[in-house]
Design a protein around this motif. Structure first.
Motif, PDB file in Angstrom:
ATOM      1  N   LEU A 119       0.604  -1.238  -0.121  1.00 12.94           N
ATOM      2  CA  LEU A 119       0.223   0.169  -0.091  1.00 12.94           C
ATOM      3  C   LEU A 119       0.712   1.104  -0.021  1.00 12.94           C
ATOM      4  CD1 LEU A 119      -2.692  -1.570   2.455  1.00 12.94           C
ATOM      5  CD2 LEU A 119      -2.794  -0.943  -0.053  1.00 12.94           C
ATOM      6  N   ASP A 120       1.373   1.152   0.680  1.00 11.26           N
ATOM      7  CA  ASP A 120       2.784   2.228   1.324  1.00 11.26           C
ATOM      8  C   ASP A 120       3.625   2.425  -0.802  1.00 11.26           C
ATOM      9  OD1 ASP A 120       4.448   4.422   1.853  1.00 11.26           O
ATOM     10  OD2 ASP A 120       6.241   3.185   2.106  1.00 11.26           O
ATOM     11  N   LEU A 121       3.987   1.643  -0.903  1.00 12.99           N
ATOM     12  CA  LEU A 121       4.551   1.283  -2.490  1.00 12.99           C
ATOM     13  C   LEU A 121       3.324   2.275  -3.345  1.00 12.99           C
ATOM     14  CD1 LEU A 121       6.181  -1.605  -2.917  1.00 12.99           C
ATOM     15  CD2 LEU A 121       7.009   0.729  -3.372  1.00 12.99           C
ATOM     16  N   PHE A 122       1.928   1.526  -3.282  1.00 18.27           N
ATOM     17  CA  PHE A 122       1.152   2.445  -4.055  1.00 18.27           C
ATOM     18  C   PHE A 122       0.402   3.712  -4.101  1.00 18.27           C
ATOM     19  CE2 PHE A 122      -1.679  -2.752  -3.724  1.00 18.27           C
ATOM     20  CZ  PHE A 122      -0.618  -2.662  -4.778  1.00 18.27           C
ATOM     21  N   GLY A 123       0.540   4.221  -2.683  1.00 18.28           N
ATOM     22  CA  GLY A 123       1.131   5.773  -2.918  1.00 18.28           C
ATOM     23  C   GLY A 123       1.724   6.457  -3.981  1.00 18.28           C
ATOM     24  N   VAL A 162     -18.599  11.576   4.891  1.00 12.11           N
ATOM     25  CA  VAL A 162     -18.548  11.613   3.503  1.00 12.11           C
ATOM     26  C   VAL A 162     -16.913  12.515   3.794  1.00 12.11           C
ATOM     27  CG1 VAL A 162     -17.658  13.800   1.772  1.00 12.11           C
ATOM     28  CG2 VAL A 162     -19.825  12.465   2.052  1.00 12.11           C
ATOM     29  N   ARG A 163     -16.113  12.927   5.624  1.00 14.54           N
ATOM     30  CA  ARG A 163     -14.461  13.171   5.488  1.00 14.54           C
ATOM     31  C   ARG A 163     -14.043  12.378   5.513  1.00 14.54           C
ATOM     32  NH1 ARG A 163     -17.058  17.582   7.984  1.00 14.54           N
ATOM     33  NH2 ARG A 163     -17.490  16.491  10.240  1.00 14.54           N
ATOM     34  N   GLY A 164     -14.898  11.261   6.443  1.00 19.71           N
ATOM     35  CA  GLY A 164     -14.557   9.706   6.430  1.00 19.71           C
ATOM     36  C   GLY A 164     -13.747   9.401   5.144  1.00 19.71           C
ATOM     37  N   LEU A 165     -14.853   8.851   4.712  1.00 21.50           N
ATOM     38  CA  LEU A 165     -14.293   8.350   3.123  1.00 21.50           C
ATOM     39  C   LEU A 165     -13.331   9.089   2.164  1.00 21.50           C
ATOM     40  CD1 LEU A 165     -18.037   8.283   1.433  1.00 21.50           C
ATOM     41  CD2 LEU A 165     -16.391   6.823   2.012  1.00 21.50           C
ATOM     42  N   ILE A 166     -13.278  10.641   2.478  1.00 21.01           N
ATOM     43  CA  ILE A 166     -12.409  11.545   1.998  1.00 21.01           C
ATOM     44  C   ILE A 166     -10.605  11.245   2.724  1.00 21.01           C
ATOM     45  CG2 ILE A 166     -10.775  13.570   1.661  1.00 21.01           C
ATOM     46  CD1 ILE A 166     -14.338  14.787   1.535  1.00 21.01           C
ATOM     47  N   ASP A 167     -10.849  10.834   4.379  1.00 20.12           N
ATOM     48  CA  ASP A 167     -10.157  10.444   4.170  1.00 20.12           C
ATOM     49  C   ASP A 167      -9.355   9.074   3.628  1.00 20.12           C
ATOM     50  OD1 ASP A 167      -9.557  12.769   5.609  1.00 20.12           O
ATOM     51  OD2 ASP A 167     -10.324  12.274   7.497  1.00 20.12           O
ATOM     52  N   HIS A 211      -5.601   8.414   2.199  1.00 20.16           N
ATOM     53  CA  HIS A 211      -4.451   7.605   2.381  1.00 20.16           C
ATOM     54  C   HIS A 211      -3.970   6.659   1.648  1.00 20.16           C
ATOM     55  CE1 HIS A 211      -2.670   5.836   6.273  1.00 20.16           C
ATOM     56  NE2 HIS A 211      -2.416   4.784   5.648  1.00 20.16           N
ATOM     57  N   TYR A 212      -4.729   5.822   0.940  1.00 21.07           N
ATOM     58  CA  TYR A 212      -4.905   4.676  -0.280  1.00 21.07           C
ATOM     59  C   TYR A 212      -4.603   5.192  -1.265  1.00 21.07           C
ATOM     60  CZ  TYR A 212      -5.205   1.887   4.366  1.00 21.07           C
ATOM     61  OH  TYR A 212      -5.205   1.204   5.623  1.00 21.07           O
ATOM     62  N   ARG A 213      -4.487   6.461  -1.288  1.00 24.94           N
ATOM     63  CA  ARG A 213      -4.356   6.885  -2.911  1.00 24.94           C
ATOM     64  C   ARG A 213      -4.555   6.260  -4.131  1.00 24.94           C
ATOM     65  NH1 ARG A 213      -2.534   9.750  -7.108  1.00 24.94           N
ATOM     66  NH2 ARG A 213      -0.673   8.880  -6.336  1.00 24.94           N
ATOM     67  N   ALA A 214      -3.647   5.587  -4.323  1.00 19.28           N
ATOM     68  CA  ALA A 214      -2.276   4.712  -5.480  1.00 19.28           C
ATOM     69  C   ALA A 214      -4.178   3.531  -5.195  1.00 19.28           C
ATOM     70  CB  ALA A 214      -1.554   3.972  -5.742  1.00 19.28           C
ATOM     71  N   GLY A 215      -3.797   3.173  -4.036  1.00 16.91           N
ATOM     72  CA  GLY A 215      -5.069   2.005  -4.215  1.00 16.91           C
ATOM     73  C   GLY A 215      -6.376   2.125  -4.259  1.00 16.91           C
ATOM     74  N   TYR A 216      -7.432   3.384  -3.860  1.00 15.57           N
ATOM     75  CA  TYR A 216      -8.137   3.719  -4.303  1.00 15.57           C
ATOM     76  C   TYR A 216      -8.307   4.077  -6.160  1.00 15.57           C
ATOM     77  CZ  TYR A 216     -12.640   6.356  -3.625  1.00 15.57           C
ATOM     78  OH  TYR A 216     -14.138   6.788  -4.344  1.00 15.57           O
ATOM     79  N   TRP A 269     -10.657  13.769  -7.739  1.00 19.48           N
ATOM     80  CA  TRP A 269     -10.121  14.707  -6.289  1.00 19.48           C
ATOM     81  C   TRP A 269      -8.485  14.223  -6.041  1.00 19.48           C
ATOM     82  CZ3 TRP A 269      -8.558  14.010  -1.814  1.00 19.48           C
ATOM     83  CH2 TRP A 269      -7.671  14.849  -0.486  1.00 19.48           C
ATOM     84  N   LEU A 270      -8.641  13.074  -5.703  1.00 18.61           N
ATOM     85  CA  LEU A 270      -7.076  12.256  -5.708  1.00 18.61           C
ATOM     86  C   LEU A 270      -6.068  12.660  -6.650  1.00 18.61           C
ATOM     87  CD1 LEU A 270      -8.687   8.779  -4.741  1.00 18.61           C
ATOM     88  CD2 LEU A 270      -6.661  10.458  -3.295  1.00 18.61           C
ATOM     89  N   GLN A 271      -6.280  13.084  -8.321  1.00 16.55           N
ATOM     90  CA  GLN A 271      -4.991  12.869  -8.807  1.00 16.55           C
ATOM     91  C   GLN A 271      -5.069  14.644  -9.370  1.00 16.55           C
ATOM     92  OE1 GLN A 271      -8.243  10.754 -12.493  1.00 16.55           O
ATOM     93  NE2 GLN A 271      -6.478   8.768 -11.317  1.00 16.55           N
ATOM     94  N   GLU A 272      -6.055  15.399  -8.807  1.00 15.22           N
ATOM     95  CA  GLU A 272      -5.867  16.823  -9.925  1.00 15.22           C
ATOM     96  C   GLU A 272      -5.626  17.839  -8.574  1.00 15.22           C
ATOM     97  OE1 GLU A 272      -9.489  17.569 -11.944  1.00 15.22           O
ATOM     98  OE2 GLU A 272      -8.608  16.270 -13.437  1.00 15.22           O
ATOM     99  N   ARG A 273      -6.470  17.559  -7.576  1.00 13.90           N
ATOM    100  CA  ARG A 273      -6.307  17.982  -6.049  1.00 13.90           C
ATOM    101  C   ARG A 273      -6.808  19.956  -6.741  1.00 13.90           C
ATOM    102  NH1 ARG A 273      -5.143  14.962  -1.370  1.00 13.90           N
ATOM    103  NH2 ARG A 273      -4.194  13.665  -2.053  1.00 13.90           N
TER     104      ARG A 273
END
Length: 193
Positions: free
Chosen positions: A15-19, A84-89, A93-98, A159-163
């Motif tokens: 998961l760390d590498l997926f980041g 929704v905040r929990g989903l975003i968090d 946290h697992y950006r690439a995996g998500y 959002w995860l890809q563009e921020r």
């Protein structure tokens, strides 16, 4: 280290590498180097790289479901914003995996990962209905909530890809969309009841 702790350590390394890169680009050598273990030890706990990828992605969906399950009490709007905040968090946290989980055509997608995503969607709808105090949703209410979960997934992927949108704006914007969608549904639902 116990066998479960070692498995968890390998999953955490993946998961760390997926980041930093897509899961399908992470190799066994990358994972063993990150976890500081040997290849034979890796294969003692996971018979294949694919099994580790699926288990790591399942960790992401479990995190999403766990985050949804810990809703605070209070008014529906506050509970939805917290969810929704929990989903975003968790997604952050697992950006690439998500991203890998939801990206169409991912080479690591399986029926198991698809089922895990469906579980998160189903749980999201259940919790929203609970927060709203709705025990028997109409067909349009159910359709609205399923559509809104798709909006959330799409928004989080972008959002995860563009921020381009600040995190503190994202949750309120998504909940306001749901509120507007439910108000529209209510107007259309009245004649059908």
């Amino acid at each position: 280290m116990t066998p479960q702790a070692r498995r968890d350590d390998l999953i955490a390394a993946a998961l760390d590498l997926f980041g930093s890169r897509a899961p399908e680009l992470v190799t066994v050598d990358d994972i063993v180097a990150r976890a500081q273990v040997s290849r034979p030890l890796f294969y003692r706990y996971f018979p294949s790289l694919h099994e580790l990828q699926v288990r790591a992605l399942r960790t992401v969906t479990d995190g999403l479901v766990d985050g949804l399950a810990q809703l605070e009490k209070g008014p529906p709007d506050g509970r939805l914003r917290a969810a929704v905040r929990g989903l975003i968090d968790v997604a952050d946290h697992y950006r690439a995996g998500y991203v890998a989980l939801l990206r169409s055509g991912s080479v690591i997608a399986t029926s198991e990962t698809d089922a895990a995503i469906d579980e998160v969607r189903h749980r999201s709808v259940e919790l929203i209905l609970d927060a709203l105090g709705v025990t028997e949703p109409s067909a349009l209410q159910s359709l609205t909530l399923r559509c809104w979960t798709a909006v959330v997934e799409g928004a989080l992927l972008s959002w995860l890809q563009e921020r381009t949108v600040p995190r503190e704006v994202l949750d309120g914007w998504l909940v306001d969309q749901l509120t507007a969608m439910l108000e529209t549904t209510e107007r259309h639902d009245r004649p059908a009841r």
